[in-house]
Design an enzyme around this catalytic site. Structure first.
Site, PDB file in Angstrom:
ATOM      1  N   ARG A   1       0.816  -1.239   0.000  1.00  0.00           N
ATOM      2  CA  ARG A   1       0.000   0.000   0.000  1.00  0.00           C
ATOM      3  C   ARG A   1       0.838   1.272   0.000  1.00  0.00           C
ATOM      4  NH1 ARG A   1      -3.337  -2.856   3.817  1.00  0.00           N
ATOM      5  NH2 ARG A   1      -5.064  -3.798   2.682  1.00  0.00           N
TER       6      ARG A   1
ATOM      7  N   LYS B   1       3.877  11.727 -10.438  1.00  0.00           N
ATOM      8  CA  LYS B   1       3.033  10.926 -11.349  1.00  0.00           C
ATOM      9  C   LYS B   1       3.767   9.623 -11.623  1.00  0.00           C
ATOM     10  CE  LYS B   1       0.385  14.405 -13.862  1.00  0.00           C
ATOM     11  NZ  LYS B   1       0.151  15.054 -15.161  1.00  0.00           N
TER      12      LYS B   1
ATOM     13  N   GLU C   1      11.375  19.590 -23.178  1.00  0.00           N
ATOM     14  CA  GLU C   1      10.633  19.883 -21.945  1.00  0.00           C
ATOM     15  C   GLU C   1      11.264  21.076 -21.227  1.00  0.00           C
ATOM     16  OE1 GLU C   1       7.815  18.566 -21.362  1.00  0.00           O
ATOM     17  OE2 GLU C   1       7.776  16.600 -22.319  1.00  0.00           O
TER      18      GLU C   1
ATOM     19  N   LYS D   1       8.654  23.615 -12.135  1.00  0.00           N
ATOM     20  CA  LYS D   1       7.793  22.436 -11.956  1.00  0.00           C
ATOM     21  C   LYS D   1       7.424  22.270 -10.483  1.00  0.00           C
ATOM     22  CE  LYS D   1       6.348  17.952 -13.029  1.00  0.00           C
ATOM     23  NZ  LYS D   1       6.332  16.784 -13.834  1.00  0.00           N
TER      24      LYS D   1
ATOM     25  N   GLU E   1      -3.589  18.140 -10.249  1.00  0.00           N
ATOM     26  CA  GLU E   1      -4.044  18.676 -11.534  1.00  0.00           C
ATOM     27  C   GLU E   1      -5.546  18.974 -11.521  1.00  0.00           C
ATOM     28  OE1 GLU E   1      -1.957  16.549 -14.597  1.00  0.00           O
ATOM     29  OE2 GLU E   1      -3.093  17.530 -16.184  1.00  0.00           O
TER      30      GLU E   1
ATOM     31  N   ARG F   1      -1.459  22.867 -13.133  1.00  0.00           N
ATOM     32  CA  ARG F   1      -0.562  21.784 -13.558  1.00  0.00           C
ATOM     33  C   ARG F   1      -0.756  21.458 -15.035  1.00  0.00           C
ATOM     34  NH1 ARG F   1       1.685  16.594 -10.098  1.00  0.00           N
ATOM     35  NH2 ARG F   1       3.025  15.856 -11.772  1.00  0.00           N
TER      36      ARG F   1
ATOM     37  N   ASN G   1       1.557  20.833 -19.701  1.00  0.00           N
ATOM     38  CA  ASN G   1       1.308  20.105 -20.947  1.00  0.00           C
ATOM     39  C   ASN G   1       1.316  21.016 -22.168  1.00  0.00           C
ATOM     40  OD1 ASN G   1       1.123  17.403 -20.066  1.00  0.00           O
ATOM     41  ND2 ASN G   1      -0.789  17.948 -19.050  1.00  0.00           N
TER      42      ASN G   1
ATOM     43  N   HIS H   1       1.506  19.605 -25.617  1.00  0.00           N
ATOM     44  CA  HIS H   1       1.349  18.156 -25.496  1.00  0.00           C
ATOM     45  C   HIS H   1       0.084  17.595 -26.153  1.00  0.00           C
ATOM     46  CE1 HIS H   1       4.782  18.539 -22.941  1.00  0.00           C
ATOM     47  NE2 HIS H   1       4.761  17.286 -22.538  1.00  0.00           N
TER      48      HIS H   1
ATOM     49  N   HIS I   1       0.898  14.444 -28.342  1.00  0.00           N
ATOM     50  CA  HIS I   1       0.397  13.080 -28.156  1.00  0.00           C
ATOM     51  C   HIS I   1      -0.205  12.529 -29.446  1.00  0.00           C
ATOM     52  CE1 HIS I   1       0.158  13.998 -23.587  1.00  0.00           C
ATOM     53  NE2 HIS I   1       1.332  13.516 -23.934  1.00  0.00           N
TER      54      HIS I   1
ATOM     55  N   HIS J   1       9.009  11.193 -27.497  1.00  0.00           N
ATOM     56  CA  HIS J   1       8.021  12.099 -26.904  1.00  0.00           C
ATOM     57  C   HIS J   1       8.443  13.573 -27.050  1.00  0.00           C
ATOM     58  CE1 HIS J   1       5.166  13.776 -24.103  1.00  0.00           C
ATOM     59  NE2 HIS J   1       6.157  14.263 -23.367  1.00  0.00           N
TER      60      HIS J   1
HETATM   61  P1  NAD Z   1      13.609   6.544 -21.196  1.00  0.00           P
HETATM   62  O1  NAD Z   1      13.448   6.363 -19.763  1.00  0.00           O
HETATM   63  O2  NAD Z   1      13.084   5.489 -22.097  1.00  0.00           O
HETATM   64  O3  NAD Z   1      15.150   6.795 -21.521  1.00  0.00           O
HETATM   65  C1  NAD Z   1      15.536   7.007 -22.844  1.00  0.00           C
HETATM   66  C2  NAD Z   1      16.697   6.090 -23.260  1.00  0.00           C
HETATM   67  O4  NAD Z   1      17.905   6.600 -22.710  1.00  0.00           O
HETATM   68  C3  NAD Z   1      16.574   4.664 -22.766  1.00  0.00           C
HETATM   69  O5  NAD Z   1      17.058   3.803 -23.758  1.00  0.00           O
HETATM   70  C4  NAD Z   1      17.486   4.647 -21.558  1.00  0.00           C
HETATM   71  O6  NAD Z   1      17.991   3.364 -21.253  1.00  0.00           O
HETATM   72  C5  NAD Z   1      18.581   5.569 -22.001  1.00  0.00           C
HETATM   73  N1  NAD Z   1      19.309   6.246 -20.942  1.00  0.00           N
HETATM   74  C6  NAD Z   1      18.809   6.767 -19.803  1.00  0.00           C
HETATM   75  N2  NAD Z   1      19.743   7.445 -19.149  1.00  0.00           N
HETATM   76  C7  NAD Z   1      20.873   7.321 -19.856  1.00  0.00           C
HETATM   77  C8  NAD Z   1      22.179   7.835 -19.698  1.00  0.00           C
HETATM   78  N3  NAD Z   1      22.512   8.627 -18.681  1.00  0.00           N
HETATM   79  N4  NAD Z   1      23.107   7.496 -20.610  1.00  0.00           N
HETATM   80  C9  NAD Z   1      22.766   6.729 -21.684  1.00  0.00           C
HETATM   81  N5  NAD Z   1      21.546   6.245 -21.902  1.00  0.00           N
HETATM   82  C10 NAD Z   1      20.608   6.554 -21.000  1.00  0.00           C
HETATM   83  O7  NAD Z   1      12.937   7.921 -21.702  1.00  0.00           O
HETATM   84  P2  NAD Z   1      12.686   9.316 -20.999  1.00  0.00           P
HETATM   85  O8  NAD Z   1      12.574  10.277 -22.118  1.00  0.00           O
HETATM   86  O9  NAD Z   1      13.619   9.597 -19.901  1.00  0.00           O
HETATM   87  O10 NAD Z   1      11.263   9.135 -20.330  1.00  0.00           O
HETATM   88  C11 NAD Z   1      10.115   8.891 -21.089  1.00  0.00           C
HETATM   89  C12 NAD Z   1       9.060   8.346 -20.158  1.00  0.00           C
HETATM   90  O11 NAD Z   1       8.780   9.309 -19.150  1.00  0.00           O
HETATM   91  C13 NAD Z   1       7.746   8.042 -20.841  1.00  0.00           C
HETATM   92  O12 NAD Z   1       7.303   6.774 -20.426  1.00  0.00           O
HETATM   93  C14 NAD Z   1       6.801   9.121 -20.319  1.00  0.00           C
HETATM   94  O13 NAD Z   1       5.468   8.675 -20.229  1.00  0.00           O
HETATM   95  C15 NAD Z   1       7.376   9.377 -18.959  1.00  0.00           C
HETATM   96  N6  NAD Z   1       7.093  10.723 -18.418  1.00  0.00           N
HETATM   97  C16 NAD Z   1       6.615  10.792 -17.158  1.00  0.00           C
HETATM   98  C17 NAD Z   1       6.342  12.025 -16.586  1.00  0.00           C
HETATM   99  C18 NAD Z   1       5.868  12.097 -15.176  1.00  0.00           C
HETATM  100  O14 NAD Z   1       5.522  13.192 -14.725  1.00  0.00           O
HETATM  101  N7  NAD Z   1       5.866  11.018 -14.435  1.00  0.00           N
HETATM  102  C19 NAD Z   1       6.591  13.202 -17.313  1.00  0.00           C
HETATM  103  C20 NAD Z   1       7.092  13.095 -18.609  1.00  0.00           C
HETATM  104  C21 NAD Z   1       7.349  11.839 -19.158  1.00  0.00           C
HETATM  105  N1  GLY Z   2       4.553  16.046 -17.081  1.00  0.00           N
HETATM  106  C1  GLY Z   2       3.345  16.671 -16.653  1.00  0.00           C
HETATM  107  C2  GLY Z   2       3.114  16.628 -15.192  1.00  0.00           C
HETATM  108  O1  GLY Z   2       3.939  16.210 -14.420  1.00  0.00           O
HETATM  109  O2  GLY Z   2       2.075  17.031 -14.773  1.00  0.00           O
END
Ligand code: NAD
Ligand code: GLY
Length: 361
Positions: free
Chosen positions: A118, A140, A182, A224, A234, A239, A243, A246, A250, A263
């Site tokens: 939990r 998130k 971003e 942020k 949100e 918040r 986006n 976005h 999307h 993305h």
């Molecule tokens: P990712 O986590 O897939 O990383 C991108 C690539 O880079 C991967 O292949 C990873 O292994 C590699 N990598 C990571 N760090 C590295 C480093 N230091 N050196 C070499 N390679 C490295 O992609 P991302 O862009 O970081 O994240 C995308 C994800 O984040 C999506 O799933 C999206 O939905 C999510 N997201 C979440 C939020 C949130 O608020 N929680 C906000 C925006 C995006």
């Molecule tokens: N990436 C959008 C949020 O965190 O709300």
């Protein structure tokens, strides 16, 4: 340097500097004395940062959970494999998850922490630029479902985020640009000062010059953190500003089956569309148009695999999870550094913007 996400008893620090990852064991042992830690990472990061992980393992009571690399593994199955490990190895409510990776690792490890017994604490150690300025702050957490991205998840704030910009040295170029989108986005929502900062430091940041990049990351995190502190779930409209670009992004990602376009690459195109929509609908005053042209000229616009079809993009917007009562919501710029959420934009204006941005040469 440190930024605080102010959420009453759930407030937490974001520590930001170059080369601080090695100090993680000391920092988290002080915050969580006598606890067990589960470090979740992926195969790629485990390869690049083996000696760092060895150091953590030497100095912490910790186990390593390595998941496969890629958005296609941000699934219920991978989430379950983390929970299986925690249960089989008798982790407890006092245990702490450490997410070492980009947004995928952070989201899935965060969701495992949110749901295990939990909810247990977790610490974010972002390794991509996107995770540093966005996903590791704000709580998130989620996994994807065949019906769409991030459809299963929870709000669960980390107990700490540790941002070490040295991780960026190994980040591939496309991933860097995707995260930079971003960071650039905060120029449209973080006030005039941030708008001007982006204009002035854009080239240096794109060259990964450490001082301006650190400054840009710190500013992004501060913006942020302020937004999340005001509107954690949100529900107040603030918040939603995160986006910016976005709604368009999307649908672009969906057009390319979430495969060929990253993305942040889609967000860059989305920001071009959002600004064009601001011009079209008159939210950007006439006298500010040259300022917007100037900043958009600095955007590192990536090539797309093909020219996306405007009417398909428009139809995909309606399956976004941000659609409310069948109405599209756009974030449009008003003045440099300021944007608003607008719900009353008509189809013809959106289609006209899409056709003007996405046209064959
Ligand atoms: P990712 O986590 O897939 O990383 C991108 C690539 O880079 C991967 O292949 C990873 O292994 C590699 N990598 C990571 N760090 C590295 C480093 N230091 N050196 C070499 N390679 C490295 O992609 P991302 O862009 O970081 O994240 C995308 C994800 O984040 C999506 O799933 C999206 O939905 C999510 N997201 C979440 C939020 C949130 O608020 N929680 C906000 C925006 C995006
Ligand atoms: N990436 C959008 C949020 O965190 O709300």
């Amino acid at each position: 340097m440190e930024v605080t996400v102010n959420l009453g008893q759930r407030s937490y620090p974001v520590l930001i500097d170059q080369g601080i990852a090695g100090t993680l064991p000391a920092i988290i042992s002080e915050k969580f004395p006598n606890r067990r830690f589960a470090v979740v990472t992926n195969t790629t990061i485990a390869g690049y940062y083996k000696s760092l992980i060895d150091l953590w393992e030497k100095n912490l009571d910790c186990s390593l959970i390595t998941i496969p690399d890629g958005e296609q593994y941000k699934t219920i199955d991978t989430w379950k494999s983390i929970l299986d490990f925690l249960l089989e190895n008798r982790f407890e409510r006092s245990s702490v998850v450490v997410a070492l990776g980009g947004g995928v690792v952070g989201d899935i490890a965060g969701f495992a922490a949110a749901s295990f017994l939990r909810g247990i604490p977790y610490v974010q150690v972002p390794t991509t630029l996107l995770a540093m300025v966005d996903s590791s702050i704000g709580g998130k957490t989620a996994v994807d479902h065949p019906m769409g991205k991030n459809l299963i998840g929870a709000f669960h704030q980390p107990s700490m985020t540790l941002v070490d910009t040295n991780f960026l040295a190994t980040l591939p170029h496309r991933e860097f640009i995707s995260g930079y989108a971003e960071l650039f986005k905060y120029g449209f929502i973080g006030g005039k000062d941030t708008f001007n900062f982006i204009l002035e430091e854009n080239e240096a940041m794109l060259k990964r010059e450490s001082i301006p990049l650190l400054d840009g990351i710190r500013r992004s995190i501060q913006i942020k953190a302020n937004v999340v502190s005001e509107d954690e779930f949100e529900t107040k409209g603030l918040r939603a500003l995160l986006n910016f670009g976005h709604t368009f992004a999307h649908s672009i990602e969906r057009f390319f089956n979430f495969e060929q376009v990253l993305h942040g690459e889609a967000v860059i195109w989305g920001m071009l569309c959002a600004c064009a929509l601001g011009e079209k609908t008159g939210t950007i005053p006439q006298e500010m148009r040259s300022a917007y042209k100037n900043i958009l000229d600095h955007l590192p616009v990536p090539a797309l695999p093909s020219v996306p079809d405007a009417s398909k993009l428009y139809s995909y917007m309606f399956s976004d999870k941000k659609v409310s009562s069948g109405k599209l919501r756009f974030i449009v710029p008003t003045l440099p550094g300021q944007s608003i959420v607008k719900k009353d934009i008509n189809e013809a204006d959106v289609l006209s913007v899409l056709s003007s941005i996405f046209k064959a040469d």
